[in-house]
Design a protein around this motif. Structure first.
Motif, mmCIF file in Angstrom:
data_model
loop_
_atom_site.group_PDB
_atom_site.id
_atom_site.type_symbol
_atom_site.label_atom_id
_atom_site.label_comp_id
_atom_site.label_asym_id
_atom_site.label_seq_id
_atom_site.Cartn_x
_atom_site.Cartn_y
_atom_site.Cartn_z
ATOM 1 N N VAL A 45 0.827 -1.237 0.063
ATOM 2 C CA VAL A 45 0.130 0.284 -0.016
ATOM 3 C C VAL A 45 0.833 1.345 0.065
ATOM 4 O O VAL A 45 1.865 1.415 0.925
ATOM 5 C CB VAL A 45 -0.795 -0.326 1.293
ATOM 6 N N SER A 46 0.489 2.250 -0.745
ATOM 7 C CA SER A 46 1.342 3.397 -1.001
ATOM 8 C C SER A 46 1.424 4.098 0.276
ATOM 9 O O SER A 46 0.187 4.239 1.224
ATOM 10 C CB SER A 46 0.771 4.374 -2.100
ATOM 11 N N GLN A 47 2.575 4.680 0.711
ATOM 12 C CA GLN A 47 2.711 5.419 1.934
ATOM 13 C C GLN A 47 2.328 6.867 1.858
ATOM 14 O O GLN A 47 3.061 7.693 1.324
ATOM 15 C CB GLN A 47 3.761 5.264 2.649
ATOM 16 N N THR A 48 0.910 7.264 1.751
ATOM 17 C CA THR A 48 0.769 8.582 1.439
ATOM 18 C C THR A 48 1.014 9.660 2.489
ATOM 19 O O THR A 48 1.250 9.256 3.589
ATOM 20 C CB THR A 48 -0.904 8.756 1.035
ATOM 21 N N VAL A 49 1.199 11.003 2.210
ATOM 22 C CA VAL A 49 1.480 11.869 3.334
ATOM 23 C C VAL A 49 -0.048 12.456 3.551
ATOM 24 O O VAL A 49 -0.902 12.574 2.609
ATOM 25 C CB VAL A 49 2.227 12.855 2.865
ATOM 26 N N GLU A 50 -0.227 13.129 4.733
ATOM 27 C CA GLU A 50 -1.504 13.660 5.190
ATOM 28 C C GLU A 50 -1.172 15.285 4.828
ATOM 29 O O GLU A 50 -0.257 15.857 5.409
ATOM 30 C CB GLU A 50 -1.629 13.361 6.636
ATOM 31 N N VAL A 51 -2.240 15.599 4.221
ATOM 32 C CA VAL A 51 -2.161 17.254 3.852
ATOM 33 C C VAL A 51 -3.514 17.839 4.303
ATOM 34 O O VAL A 51 -4.723 17.245 4.278
ATOM 35 C CB VAL A 51 -2.130 17.229 2.237
ATOM 36 N N ARG A 52 -3.287 18.760 5.351
ATOM 37 C CA ARG A 52 -4.380 19.399 5.927
ATOM 38 C C ARG A 52 -4.561 20.821 5.614
ATOM 39 O O ARG A 52 -3.311 21.445 5.700
ATOM 40 C CB ARG A 52 -4.447 19.174 7.353
ATOM 41 N N ILE A 53 -5.544 21.386 5.508
ATOM 42 C CA ILE A 53 -5.836 22.973 5.172
ATOM 43 C C ILE A 53 -5.861 23.412 6.613
ATOM 44 O O ILE A 53 -6.878 23.318 7.295
ATOM 45 C CB ILE A 53 -6.922 23.045 4.481
ATOM 46 N N GLU A 54 -4.851 24.230 6.959
ATOM 47 C CA GLU A 54 -4.766 25.025 8.152
ATOM 48 C C GLU A 54 -5.308 26.209 8.358
ATOM 49 O O GLU A 54 -5.789 26.886 9.017
ATOM 50 C CB GLU A 54 -3.021 25.093 8.629
#
Length: 457
Positions: A45-54
């Protein structure tokens, strides 16, 4: 009884079948294991990065323009542990982010600046572009190091930045250019590749690849490299330079030897190790000076580095030799071990204590110990010494050979002096006594005088 025994005997074909089944089972297990290992990378499974709109002043969506969200005004995103600032951004339905305006990435000691950043969360990789992309490393307390490129690809998960198409590092005391390279956030290490040209402190380094560890101030050399500094330089196939210590280790290859030059001193060998004041060379070692006053060598050589670029004491082992040019006549000494020292008046002395041979235009000699003094212009042979001048052979307890402009001028034999010279008919003239003194001319040994118990044999 025979019938019963035959009835319960295991047939031969059953035994063979059992063995074959076991071998087949082992084969299948190994085959399935290999297939599993081969397919694992594709099934992972691809290790995605978490992107959050701050932060964003406005979030809008207009499907007629683009299928995604528009973030406008003072946009701030968190990408795993990093923070990205920009003027505006698009968030597409496939998960991609495109940041625009004055884009800034803050990730620990690293900051990345550009005009546009395209981020793929599934891979954790972002591409920063712009007229000028700047990567700033602030891991050192004494200042920041800035890498300037046109495009930088940054792996947010690994903290690794890569660039191609040319890059330049410019700080106080550093100017580094290369075609491509890599930066590691956690260690601060920088690897430069392709036409690397470095100016660090007083060094000038040229190679196709150089690794730089700024925190420990070391250069890692894995390909043929040329290093130059005001008083000399180093050429090697691989090695390591310690900027703080002012030296390092260097090795040659099958094509060329490692080479070191400092002032008048030139050293070549299979491998070299240098500090501010000492040097060690191993394998096919040769020490020379640029004005041609000596050539020293051996399988292993240790030498002192003087501040003026001269060699201090030099210790040679293993097929050691020393060519000493005094005046117009060269003097060659060979032996298992040879040590040469230079005094404050730049006068040299030589000592060979494990057997040595002496060669010059006028004489050839051998002894268990040999000493030479440039100041006194004298060679001392001790321990079963023997000296030849043309066809004349001289022996004694000790022999002193005095030189004038490097050529044999006179000699002294002390204790059990003996001279043998060929005569007609295969015989020899032989002279013996307690001591002997002789003088040389251009044709060789010209005259001898015997003192104490002189006799002709």
């Amino acid at each position: 009884m025979l019938a019963i025994e035959n009835e319960y005997r295991t047939p031969d074909f059953c035994v063979v079948s059992h063995v074959n089944n076991a071998a087949l089972s082992r084969f299948l297990v190994r085959f399935l294991w290999c297939m599993l290992c081969a397919l694992t990378p594709y099934c992972a499974v691809s290790q995605t990065v978490e992107v959050r709109i701050e932060q964003a002043d406005e979030i809008a969506r207009n499907p007629a323009v683009v299928d995604g969200q528009r973030l406008i005004g003072d946009v701030r995103l968190s990408v795993d542990g990093a923070v990205v600032h920009c003027d505006s951004a698009w968030r597409y339905t496939d998960g991609r982010f495109q940041m625009m305006g004055e884009v800034r990435v803050e990730d620990g000691p690293m900051a990345l600046f550009g005009r546009q950043l395209t981020l793929h969360p599934d891979s954790g990789v972002g591409t920063m572009t712009g007229p000028q992309v700047r990567l700033v490393d602030r891991s050192e307390a004494d200042g920041a190091r800035t890498l300037v490129t046109k495009q930088t690809i940054y792996d947010f998960r690994e903290g690794v930045a890569r660039y191609a198409g040319g890059g330049e590092v410019r700080t106080q005391g550093e100017l580094i250019t290369s075609e491509q390279g890599r930066y590691q956030r956690d260690s601060g290490r920088m690897d430069f590749m392709g036409e690397v040209d470095m100016e660090v402190d007083t060094l000038r380094v040229s190679a196709e690849r150089v690794g730089y560890l700024p925190k420990s101030r070391r250069l890692l050399l894995t390909v043929p490299t040329e290093i130059r500094y005001p008083s000399g330089g180093v050429d090697c196939a691989r090695g390591e330079w310690d900027l703080e210590a002012g030296g390092g280790w260097f090795a040659g290859d099958s094509v060329s030897l490692a080479r070191f030059r400092d002032g008048d001193l030139v050293v070549t060998g299979d491998s070299l190790a240098l500090t501010d004041s000492l040097g060690v060379a191993r394998g096919r070692v040769l020490l020379t000076d640029t004005v041609g006053t000596y050539r020293l060598g051996g399988n292993a050589v240790d030498f002192e580095r003087e501040a003026d670029g001269e060699a201090g004491q030099v210790a040679m082992r293993g097929e050691a030799f020393a060519w000493l040019n005094e005046g117009d006549a060269p003097l060659l000494v060979q032996g298992p071990t040879i040590t040469i020292a230079t005094d404050s008046a730049l006068q040299r002395t030589l000592f060979a204590g494990d057997g040595a041979a002496l060669y010059s235009d006028e004489v050839t000699g051998a002894a268990e110990q040999l000493a030479w003094s440039e100041r006194e212009g004298r060679v001392d042979l001790e321990g079963a010494p023997v000296l030849w001048s043309g066809s004349d052979q001289l022996t004694g307890d000790s022999v002193r050979l005095f030189l004038r402009d490097g050529a044999a001028d006179r000699l002294e034999v002390r204790g059990h002096a003996f001279v043998a010279s060929p005569a007609a008919g295969g015989f020899f003239h032989q002279i013996a006594g307690r001591d002997l003194e002789g003088t040389f001319s251009e044709s060789g040994l010209e005259e001898v005088a015997i003192f104490g118990n002189g006799r002709t044999l």
